[in-house]
Design a protein around this motif. Structure first.
Motif, short mmCIF file in Angstrom:
data_model
loop_
_atom_site.label_atom_id
_atom_site.label_comp_id
_atom_site.label_asym_id
_atom_site.label_seq_id
_atom_site.Cartn_x
_atom_site.Cartn_y
_atom_site.Cartn_z
N ALA A 142 0.83 -1.20 -0.08
CA ALA A 142 0.12 -0.04 -0.01
C ALA A 142 0.97 1.35 0.06
CB ALA A 142 -0.85 0.14 1.29
N ILE A 196 -2.31 -3.39 -3.22
CA ILE A 196 -3.52 -3.44 -2.24
C ILE A 196 -4.51 -2.36 -2.74
CG2 ILE A 196 -4.18 -2.73 0.24
CD1 ILE A 196 -1.84 -4.32 1.17
N ILE A 209 -6.57 0.38 -1.78
CA ILE A 209 -7.02 1.27 -0.45
C ILE A 209 -8.35 1.60 -0.48
CG2 ILE A 209 -4.56 2.13 -0.04
CD1 ILE A 209 -5.53 4.87 -0.99
N LEU A 217 -9.33 -3.50 3.57
CA LEU A 217 -8.21 -4.83 3.75
C LEU A 217 -8.58 -5.87 4.23
CD1 LEU A 217 -5.18 -4.51 3.21
CD2 LEU A 217 -4.83 -3.71 5.69
N GLN A 246 -9.35 -8.46 1.50
CA GLN A 246 -8.33 -8.54 0.41
C GLN A 246 -7.32 -9.60 0.91
OE1 GLN A 246 -6.70 -4.89 -1.62
NE2 GLN A 246 -8.01 -3.88 -0.27
N HIS A 280 3.93 -0.94 3.68
CA HIS A 280 3.12 0.07 3.54
C HIS A 280 3.83 1.46 3.65
CE1 HIS A 280 2.06 1.34 7.79
NE2 HIS A 280 2.70 0.01 7.89
N TRP A 286 -6.57 4.70 6.38
CA TRP A 286 -5.54 3.69 6.40
C TRP A 286 -5.08 3.11 7.65
CZ3 TRP A 286 -4.20 -0.41 3.82
CH2 TRP A 286 -2.59 -0.68 4.06
N GLN A 302 -7.74 0.74 8.94
CA GLN A 302 -7.97 -0.32 7.75
C GLN A 302 -6.73 -1.26 8.56
OE1 GLN A 302 -9.38 -1.36 4.79
NE2 GLN A 302 -9.53 0.70 3.64
#
Ligand SMILES: Nc1ncnc2c1ncn2[C@@H]1O[C@H](COP(=O)(O)OP(=O)(O)OP(=O)(O)O)[C@@H](O)[C@H]1O
Ligand SMILES: O=P(O)(O)O[C@H]1[C@H](O)[C@@H](O)[C@H](OP(=O)(O)O)[C@@H](OP(=O)(O)O)[C@H]1O
Ligand SMILES: [Mg+2]
Ligand SMILES: [Mg+2]
Length: 329
Positions: A13, A41, A43, A47, A50, A58, A65, A68
């Motif tokens: 990410a 990923i 965003i 998350l 996935q 990241h 984020w 997540q």
């Protein structure tokens, strides 16, 4: 399936700019050959829906984020996160960034004197430098180091008039003469590589009076000679920056670099970072900057080093540091 034929998935990410500069086809292919697939990923999707991932790397810091990642970590405690947000956070402030260096207690290692200035009123205090045991020239750096362009905009301040251009919150840091060369030490898990880059030239007491009040600069160690020339145009002091190329300097001793890298890694609990080191006239080394997930692609042999790191990460083998200048990666 035997472990040797098992494939691993690393989700990344990163900002579009970072994807472009880091997730190069050469890295993707290198990793693939060692059984590691680098997968972007999304965003904009949860998350937790996935993957599956063996590891997540990241460099994003927005609130969404962060949330997540927290939720994902809670639901997938065994997935390696490179690196946890709370370990990265101290690097977003130029004071806390260097605090860790003081804790290492390595001989000949230190940081420049510095003071934080939160507002314009403090900047106009005539005793500011005296109280902080600083003297001109000083570097003014944005307090926040969050990866924005603004967080790299710096000023070299030659006298009190120069403070008029500075916008707090900033730190004022002692400018240390260091021969115009910095050492960038890249750490990727167990792998450590030191490279030399150009830096600001020395300033003698005699030269100080001829340089005007203040000079702004940004990411000087990434500039080519041509960029440096245009950067310096328009200043009274343009000849100061107008150097053709950095002199070759002697590298710091390997064991010293390894001690500092190991110490920082242990203290910060980070796997992906670099730090900038300068050497003063008395052969003391000063850490001036630490960056999370820096521009690894500028490092020679980056595909091999990063692939080895990824392999270690997905195989639970992150442990001892290797100097890639002297050992097999
Ligand atoms: N205390 C200092 N004394 C002398 N030169 C310095 C000092 N601090 C910084 N410099 C010079 O200014 C440059 C930029 O400073 P610094 O590395 O703190 O900024 P940055 O924007 O965070 O850099 P990066 O692009 O590595 O993240 C350094 O590479 C070095 O050339
Ligand atoms: O955009 P932020 O989060 O500020 O991070 C930068 C680092 O501060 C720099 O140190 C990186 O350059 P170096 O790898 O030359 O240090 C620089 O490398 P890049 O420009 O190649 O991505 C960035 O990683
Ligand atoms: Mg730097
Ligand atoms: Mg930096």
């Amino acid at each position: 399936m035997s472990n040797s034929s098992r494939r691993f998935i690393i989700g990344y990410a990163l900002s579009p700019k970072k994807v472009q500069s880091f997730v190069l086809p050469s890295l993707i292919n290198h990793a693939k050959q060692r059984g590691i697939d680098l997968i972007p990923i999304d965003i904009y999707k949860p998350l937790t829906e996935q993957g599956p991932f063996d590891c997540v790397v990241h460099k994003l810091y927005d609130e969404d984020w962060k949330k997540q990642l927290e939720e994902f970590t809670f639901k997938n405690p065994n997935v390696v996160i490179i690196d946890p947000l709370n370990s990265i956070e101290p690097l977003h402030n130029r004071i806390s960034m260097l605090e860790v260096v003081k804790r290492l207690e390595i001989e000949s290692l230190g940081i420049p004197k510095q003071v934080v200035v939160n507002n314009i009123e403090s900047l106009s205090n005539p005793k500011l430098l005296e109280d902080s045991k600083l003297r001109f020239p000083v570097i003014a750096k944005p307090l926040v180091a969050d990866g924005s362009a603004i967080s790299h905009e710096m000023w070299l301040v030659f006298n009190i008039e120069g403070f008029r251009k500075i916008k707090p919150p900033i730190i004022l840091q002692e400018f240390v003469n260091h021969g115009g060369v910095i050492f960038k030490i890249y750490v990727a898990g167990d792998y450590v590589k030191c490279v030399q880059r150009r830096s600001l030239p020395d300033i003698s007491n005699e030269k100080l009076g001829d340089l005007g009040d203040v000079m702004s600069f940004s990411q000087i160690s990434n500039l080519t000679s041509q960029q440096l020339r245009s950067e310096s145009e328009g200043y009274d002091n343009c000849s100061y920056l107008n150097i053709e190329s950095a002199e070759e300097a002697e590298m710091p001793p390997h064991c010293f670099i390894m001690d500092v890298a190991r110490g920082l890694q242990w203290a910060m609990k980070l796997h992906l970072f670099n730090f900038d080191l300068i050497r003063d006239a008395r052969n003391r080394y000063l850490v001036i900057d630490i960056n999370y997930f820096p521009g690894y692609a500028k490092m020679p042999g980056f595909e091999t080093i990063l692939t080895c790191f990824f392999w270690d990460a997905v195989n639970g083998k992150i442990g001892n540091l290797h100097n890639v200048d002297t050992e097999e990666g």
